[in-house]
Design a protein around this motif. Structure first.
Motif: not given
Length: 405
Positions: A35-43
């Protein structure tokens, strides 16, 4: 033959966020359940009317070089956006467009810093701030703002940190990685200190301005202290609000002598930003924010779910974010504990590595100057946020408490 690198480039490092993202991607590509919770990029996808504007620009032949400070129509739209959404007035020459907000910040420091100049950087910080300062010859001066003060700079800290070499103060709100939002009273108190030091410039990074969970409109230092506008650079863009990270359009609004110098710097590096990207950004700023409440509600729901899960994790202290895309977690209570494989957790890097083995990718707090913490992004599917919280709580429960010999 080896390449001799400059001392300048040896003072900076690869973005920790990018490194963490790359590592998570490699593991997923290898078949791991990560589960990738690394970057601040809107889904969320870029709104359709913005994409249609880009298609129209391409069909219409708007694929040529652009003016270095930005297409006039876009700068005028930014001017109106600042009046409408931020209650701030800027002359057109005071607005410059770049290839993302990061370039705007780089150009500002390149235009103003000489060797030995200092930039005040509240901790925790976005990792690019200190390295952009260093690569432009300046020195970051770190001011630790811990959990007990909500990861926000206090007036006394600011007063104590300013000296003859201080050139800039960076204020980031809502904060990355903390999610902290300064109140009107807190901004007024900081402004009172800044008034005593007219040589200090202020960089306001407000990329997450509309991602707030208190229901209030964006509030800037300049709304409560308009007299500071003549020495403040307001940095904004389209990446977070409009889910346009890959379009690479940011802007700066500030004193004309500064934006003119930034234009000179940009003219010798990248020149003008993408013509198609600017056409899309124009549609974004002109198209309204009707789509945004639903997205902010989704981010807030994810925040609440993740904070609730992590608050049950033994050894974790959670700073509830007031805005932005991240949950910042203090993990001092986990240090010294023993993993199921017998290894001891010594620092937040060990904690992040351990969580990655449990299938959750985050970023160590050391990347943001504050340890032992870690950052998790809520700009991902709600189901992933729920599962990440469950896995982290389970991982904490598997640790053994064992006294050091």
């Amino acid at each position: 033959m080896s390449v001799r690198l400059s001392r300048r480039v040896q003072r900076v490092s690869l973005s920790a966020n990018a490194a963490a993202k790359s590592r998570a991607t490699e593991l997923r590509d290898a078949g791991r359940d990560i589960l990738d919770l690394t970057t601040g990029e809107p889904d969320f996808d870029t709104p359709e009317h913005i994409k249609q504007a880009a298609y129209k620009a391409i069909d219409g032949g708007a694929t040529k070089y652009t003016p270095t400070p930005g297409v006039k129509k876009l700068r005028e739209a930014i001017q109106r956006k600042l009046q409408r959404e931020n209650r701030l007035d800027y002359a057109l020459p005071s607005i410059v467009v770049g290839n993302g907000a990061k370039q705007i910040i780089f150009n500002a420091f390149a235009s103003t810093l000489d060797e030995g100049d200092e930039v005040l950087v509240p901790v925790p910080y976005w990792p690019s701030f200190p390295d952009i300062v260093r690569v432009n010859g300046g020195e970051p001066l770190f001011i630790e703002c811990g959990l007990e003060q909500g990861c926000k700079l206090t007036p006394q800290q600011l007063e104590n940190s300013i000296n003859a070499r201080t050139r800039w103060l960076i204020l980031n709100g809502p904060g990355n990685p903390s999610g902290a939002v300064y109140s009107e009273a807190e901004l007024l108190a900081l402004a009172e200190v800044l008034r005593r030091y007219p040589q200090v410039l202020v960089l306001l990074d407000e990329l997450y301005e509309h991602i707030r969970f208190d229901g209030n409109p964006a509030l800037s230092l300049l709304n409560v202290a308009p007299d500071l506008q003549s020495r403040t650079l307001l940095v904004g863009g389209v990446s977070k609000t409009y889910a346009m990270t890959g379009w690479r359009i940011g802007f700066g609004a500030g004193p004309k002598e500064l934006t003119s110098a930034m234009t000179v710097i940009q003219s010798q590096s990248t020149s003008g930003a993408s013509s198609v990207g600017q056409a899309a950004a124009l549609a974004a700023f002109e198209g309204g924010l009707a789509f945004l409440p639903e997205q902010v509600q989704a981010y807030q729901q994810r925040r609440d779910l993740l904070v609730a899960s992590l608050s049950e994790g033994d050894g974790l202290e959670v700073l509830t974010p007031e805005g932005g895309f991240f949950v910042f977690v203090r993990c001092a209570g986990l240090l010294g504990r023993i993993r199921p494989d017998g290894q001891r957790l010594k620092d937040d890097g060990d904690v992040v590595d351990y969580l990655l083995e449990q299938g959750v990718a985050g970023v160590a707090g050391s990347a943001y100057g504050l340890s032992p913490w870690f950052r998790l992004s809520i700009a991902t599917a709600t189901s992933s946020v729920i599962e990440a919280g469950r896995r982290i709580a389970d991982a904490c429960a598997q640790l053994r408490v064992e006294a050091l010999a």
